[in-house]
Motif scaffolding. Structure first.
Motif, short mmCIF file in Angstrom:
data_model
loop_
_atom_site.label_atom_id
_atom_site.label_comp_id
_atom_site.label_asym_id
_atom_site.label_seq_id
_atom_site.Cartn_x
_atom_site.Cartn_y
_atom_site.Cartn_z
N ASN A 193 79.17 28.27 35.22
CA ASN A 193 80.31 27.37 35.50
C ASN A 193 80.15 25.93 35.01
N ASP A 249 82.46 31.66 32.81
CA ASP A 249 83.22 31.70 34.05
C ASP A 249 82.97 33.05 34.73
N SER A 250 83.71 33.34 35.78
CA SER A 250 83.41 34.55 36.55
C SER A 250 83.64 35.83 35.73
N THR A 251 84.69 35.81 34.90
CA THR A 251 84.96 36.99 34.08
C THR A 251 83.82 37.22 33.08
N ALA A 252 83.44 36.13 32.41
CA ALA A 252 82.36 36.23 31.44
C ALA A 252 81.05 36.62 32.13
N HIS A 253 80.90 36.19 33.37
CA HIS A 253 79.68 36.53 34.11
C HIS A 253 79.56 38.04 34.27
N MET A 254 80.70 38.70 34.60
CA MET A 254 80.66 40.14 34.77
C MET A 254 80.40 40.86 33.44
#
Lengths: 469, 79
Positions: B29, B35-40
């Protein structure tokens, strides 16, 4: 005026907002909103020739709204002062913001860190105009959706009739307020005297889950992609006794996700609401009763005060179950109209009918179910992308580009010598990790017999490129 | 490829950033690409690259490149 905005202070010492360790009561929120209004008024008065702005005609505000106290106070101050406000994502790229400034000539530009007063233009703005949201999220290139005070008031009231929002509730704002669904969560909770917790944490951080358990959170709201991530994080194995209900909107939920969430709802004793809406209808259009939540592709019935119906290609109403037509909606939350420049905001000719562009049928229970889309629109990670508008955005930069895709991938085609520049722009504009969009090249455009672009052929090329064939 | 190279490659592929940006102190972040999507996406990439299945707690604990190495070490991936 929107009743719950003028009466925020009547909830007195109840907590309106929670941010990290701070709680903001309704009394304090009202105070801050009033102070902000005075402060912005001073700012306008001090800018040259702007003395008359604040009377009539009203100033136009561009707000890059963060999920923060500052962002919320700016927004409420604009609504309270009846200053039309264009609310955009703080993540919007500079090109997009500049384009908006050029088209709408706002008198004030507000972000969490900057307040700029400029353009002493005296705009003529329709009395009804309250809020402008964008159809395209942070991608840019979309149209503005002009909404009225009545739209906001009526949609808020309607949502509060079917969702069990109680005044003691705490919800966690996990979506940006610049998105109509996220904004509706703020509206409905403030209207009921309930509490909205705001966090900078996302679901892949410990801090988020600590908040969910510690606040504790009574409701959650999210788009399909967000729930897919929750399931991947094994959210459905948790026990969250305080979570009374959760809602989903913003696109099609896969059958797998529907069932996983329905099972969780049963086990956790929570209600699961699947909803349907569009920014053009302020936020919500339809909701599915939690008792029928497992029904695939169902959006249920129109929200209280609204009417859903189907039209065939000759624009006749469809009256038999199972027959597919365009989904249309009539209700007091239907937008004033689309706007692409400030000149279009002087007055609106409101039809009150919204043709959604979605294809649907109704089943034997009278529940509406989505069958497809009429327009070339995809929902990438919950963000609406109009493929034709995206093509026009590239064209405005001098690039001939054709786009196709589905809700899992966006494919961007260009000619060989432009690949690098197109890729750089896509990186800038498309708010998604690289796995979700692809820039492909073609030697020449595949055409149909009538000379139009053959998008089926492009889609085939794109899918072959992804699978490596 | 060494495990360090594989890790760098996984970050580059998932987040769409250059190898020079993949430093130990790069945190979740702090750049718009992570971001959260890229994290997954990153989690899937790491699971495939190193043939592991990460626990939920580890997924939400992986807040930096350094932390990713520390967590992967628990799954017998050494750096």
């Amino acid at each position: 005026m929107i009743d719950w905005i003028s009466s925020l202070g009547s909830w007195a010492e109840r907590v309106a907002l929670k941010m990290n360790s701070d709680s903001v009561t309704y009394a304090l929120l009202e105070e801050k909103v009033k102070q902000c209004q005075t402060h912005l008024l001073d700012l306008l008065k001090n800018s040259q020739d702007a003395r008359t702005l604040v009377q009539k005609p009203r100033p136009l505000v561009l707000l890059q709204m963060e999920n923060s106290l500052t962002g919320i106070v700016y927004y409420l101050a604009c609504l309270r002062a009846r200053w039309p406000v264009i609310v955009v994502s703080p993540q919007m790229h500079d090109d997009g913001v500049e384009q908006l400034k050029a088209s709408f000539l706002p008198n004030l530009v507000l972000t969490d860190t900057h307040e700029l007063s400029f353009h002493p233009h005296r705009h003529v703005l329709d009395d009804k105009l309250a809020l402008i949201l964008l159809t395209s999220g942070s991608t840019g290139g979309g149209k503005g959706v002009a909404l009225s005070y009545t739209n906001i008031q009526e949609n808020t009231r309607s949502i509060c009739q079917y969702l069990p929002i109680q005044k003691d509730d705490i919800t966690l704002a996990s979506m940006p307020f610049s998105y109509s669904y996220g904004l509706s969560v703020l509206h409905t909770h403030l209207a009921q005297g309930a509490c909205v917790a705001v966090t900078s944490h996302t679901i892949v951080e410990k801090g988020f889950w600590e908040l969910v358990e510690q606040l504790p959170v009574n409701s959650l709201a999210g788009v399909p992609h967000w729930y897919d991530m929750l399931i991947r994080l094994r959210f459905t194995r948790r026990s969250l006794p305080a979570l009374r209900y959760f809602t989903q909107a913003g696109g099609r939920l896969s059958e797998y996700t529907v069932n996983a969430l329905a099972e969780f709802a049963d086990k956790n004793n929570s209600q699961f609401f699947r909803m349907y809406g569009q920014t053009e209808a302020t936020a919500r259009i339809a909701w599915l009763h939690p008792d029928r939540v497992r029904k695939p592709d169902a959006i249920g019935q129109a929200i209280p005060g609204g009417t859903l119906y189907l039209e065939d290609e000759e624009q006749n109403r469809i009256s038999e179950p199972g027959k597919v037509g365009e989904l249309c909606y009539i209700g007091p939350n239907c937008m004033l109209g689309y706007v692409e420049s400030v000149g279009e905001m002087a007055s609106f000719d409101v039809s009150g009918i919204l043709r959604t562009g979605d294809l649907a049928y109704f089943d034997d229970d009278g529940d509406f179910r989505i069958a497809g889309r009429k327009k070339r629109i995809i929902k990438l990670l919950g963000e609406r992308i109009n493929l034709d508008e995206l093509e026009r955005l590239f064209a405005s930069k001098g690039f001939e580009v054709k786009c196709c895709g589905d809700d899992s991938h966006l494919f961007i085609f260009c000619l060989q010598d432009r690949r690098e520049q197109v890729h750089a722009l896509a990186r800038e504009w498309v708010n998604a990790p690289p796995k979700f969009y692809h820039v492909n090249v073609v030697a020449k455009w595949p055409l149909l017999a009538n000379g139009k672009i053959d998008y089926q052929q492009l889609t085939l090329l794109a899918n072959n490129a992804v699978t490596g064939n | 490829m060494t495990n360090q190279e594989k890790l760098t490659q996984a970050f580059c592929d998932a987040l769409g950033i250059g190898p020079d940006q993949v430093k130990d102190d790069l945190q979740y972040n702090t750049i718009k690409e992570w971001d959260s999507t890229a994290h997954m996406v990153l989690i899937s990439e790491l699971e495939n690259t190193f043939d592991v299945m990460l626990d939920t707690d580890d997924i939400i604990d992986m807040s930096s490149v350094a932390k990713a190495k520390e967590i992967l070490a628990k799954y017998d991936v050494s750096f």
